[in-house]
Design an enzyme around this catalytic site. Structure first.
Site, PDB file in Angstrom:
ATOM      1  N   ASP A 160       0.831  -1.204   0.000  1.00  0.00           N
ATOM      2  CA  ASP A 160       0.000   0.000   0.000  1.00  0.00           C
ATOM      3  C   ASP A 160       0.872   1.263   0.000  1.00  0.00           C
ATOM      4  OD1 ASP A 160      -2.310   1.470   0.034  1.00  0.00           O
ATOM      5  OD2 ASP A 160      -2.759   1.126   2.145  1.00  0.00           O
ATOM      6  N   ASN A 220     -10.691  -2.854  -6.144  1.00  0.00           N
ATOM      7  CA  ASN A 220      -9.908  -1.853  -6.886  1.00  0.00           C
ATOM      8  C   ASN A 220     -10.547  -1.434  -8.215  1.00  0.00           C
ATOM      9  OD1 ASN A 220      -6.643  -3.048  -5.737  1.00  0.00           O
ATOM     10  ND2 ASN A 220      -7.897  -1.383  -4.955  1.00  0.00           N
TER      11      ASN A 220
HETATM   12  C1  FPP Z   1      -2.092   0.176  -3.266  1.00  0.00           C
HETATM   13  O1  FPP Z   1      -1.585   1.488  -3.218  1.00  0.00           O
HETATM   14  C2  FPP Z   1      -1.542  -0.515  -4.402  1.00  0.00           C
HETATM   15  C3  FPP Z   1      -2.262  -1.088  -5.411  1.00  0.00           C
HETATM   16  C4  FPP Z   1      -3.720  -1.084  -5.474  1.00  0.00           C
HETATM   17  C5  FPP Z   1      -1.600  -1.719  -6.537  1.00  0.00           C
HETATM   18  C6  FPP Z   1      -0.429  -2.576  -6.182  1.00  0.00           C
HETATM   19  C7  FPP Z   1       0.394  -2.715  -7.373  1.00  0.00           C
HETATM   20  C8  FPP Z   1       1.738  -2.678  -7.389  1.00  0.00           C
HETATM   21  C9  FPP Z   1       2.619  -2.591  -6.225  1.00  0.00           C
HETATM   22  C10 FPP Z   1       2.462  -2.671  -8.660  1.00  0.00           C
HETATM   23  C11 FPP Z   1       2.338  -3.849  -9.507  1.00  0.00           C
HETATM   24  C12 FPP Z   1       2.551  -5.169  -8.901  1.00  0.00           C
HETATM   25  C13 FPP Z   1       3.012  -6.200  -9.629  1.00  0.00           C
HETATM   26  C14 FPP Z   1       3.030  -7.549  -9.092  1.00  0.00           C
HETATM   27  C15 FPP Z   1       3.486  -5.993 -10.981  1.00  0.00           C
HETATM   28  P1  FPP Z   1      -2.609   2.681  -3.351  1.00  0.00           P
HETATM   29  O2  FPP Z   1      -2.764   3.017  -4.766  1.00  0.00           O
HETATM   30  O3  FPP Z   1      -3.891   2.330  -2.660  1.00  0.00           O
HETATM   31  O4  FPP Z   1      -1.859   3.799  -2.575  1.00  0.00           O
HETATM   32  P2  FPP Z   1      -2.523   4.957  -1.716  1.00  0.00           P
HETATM   33  O5  FPP Z   1      -3.194   4.300  -0.545  1.00  0.00           O
HETATM   34  O6  FPP Z   1      -1.360   5.789  -1.313  1.00  0.00           O
HETATM   35  O7  FPP Z   1      -3.487   5.686  -2.600  1.00  0.00           O
END
Ligand code: FPP
Length: 254
Positions: free
Chosen positions: A32, A80
């Site tokens: 996250d 998501n």
């Molecule tokens: C949460 O951060 C992250 C995600 C919903 C996506 C996770 C994806 C990756 C780490 C990259 C790709 C992974 C692979 C395996 C290629 P957020 O967007 O909710 O962050 P925030 O809470 O700061 O908004």
């Protein structure tokens, strides 16, 4: 032992296992904080996801020296899809690019890759790439990397229950023998051990529908670091800290 690490290099270098017996065998991570990491730099959220994807390799490399055989990462949840169309389609493209770019490297490094989650809503090209990476790495066992994509713990339990009910209806399964060992056989994770340690980055202390059944007795670590800043060193420190935990699984120490 420090893993050989260079995110720019197109090779992954997994050192021999230095198994601290008390360390976690299976670590699961809620990655996250990508969005906030990007916003702090006045960049679009996808910039953070790309930086987050680059971190994955370093943490995979850090598994064997820390005695971790199984790593499960939460890449995209069933919730998501509620994000903007730009972010969702950008993430889907990123997954395709990641698989295409990293497949050979992961395979050569002895990593076995699996995907959990419901593939029905994912596009055909992505599913094809996921299937091919799974078969390309099926003989590997140095690190078992499981990527949760369109995954939700409740959704997984619901899908498992549906299949279980179908087996009961068709006479394949006697409902009298259904117990807590039965349902896990229908979960996406049926071949994996339960996670010993679940890490969530970015300061949020929530499970967010991740491995609900499997983490019933897991230890949790919630760290402030945003995922793109999460290092192999911090991962190592958390796995060492786990070694000091006293896990009783509801019982008492004799
Ligand atoms: C949460 O951060 C992250 C995600 C919903 C996506 C996770 C994806 C990756 C780490 C990259 C790709 C992974 C692979 C395996 C290629 P957020 O967007 O909710 O962050 P925030 O809470 O700061 O908004």
């Amino acid at each position: 032992m420090k893993p050989a690490l260079n995110p720019q290099q197109n090779e992954i270098s997994i050192p021999a296992e230095a198994n601290p017996m008390s360390g976690p065998r299976h670590v699961a991570i809620i990655m996250d904080g990508n969005g906030r990491w990007a916003q702090m730099r006045n960049r679009p959220r996808l910039f953070g996801h790309h930086a987050g994807a680059r971190r994955v390799r370093q943490i995979v490399e850090a598994c064997p020296p820390n005695g971790v055989n199984y790593l499960t990462i939460f890449a995209f949840s069933t919730e998501n899809w509620k994000r903007t169309q730009v972010e969702v389609s950008g993430l889907m493209k990123l997954f395709q690019r990641y698989i295409t770019k990293e497949a050979r490297t992961l395979a050569d490094a002895g990593v076995r890759v699996r995907f959990i989650g419901d593939r029905v809503r994912l596009n055909d090209k992505l599913v094809e790439l996921m299937d091919s990476l799974e078969s390309m790495t099926e003989k590997n066992d140095k690190v078992h990397l499981t990527i949760a994509l369109n995954y939700g713990g409740r959704d997984e339990v619901a899908r498992a229950t549906k299949r279980l009910a179908q087996d009961v209806a068709s006479g394949k399964l006697d409902p009298e023998i259904v117990d807590e060992e039965t349902l896990p056989k229908y979960l996406d994770t049926y071949v994996l051990p339960d996670p010993d340690l679940v890490i969530r980055t970015s300061g949020e202390a929530r499970i967010s529908n991740f491995l609900l059944w499997q983490s019933a007795y897991s230890e949790y670590e919630f760290v402030e670091t945003l995922w793109p800043d999460f290092t192999a060193e911090e991962f190592g420190a958390l796995t060492s800290k786990y070694g000091n935990r006293d896990r009783r699984f509801g019982g008492v120490k004799v």
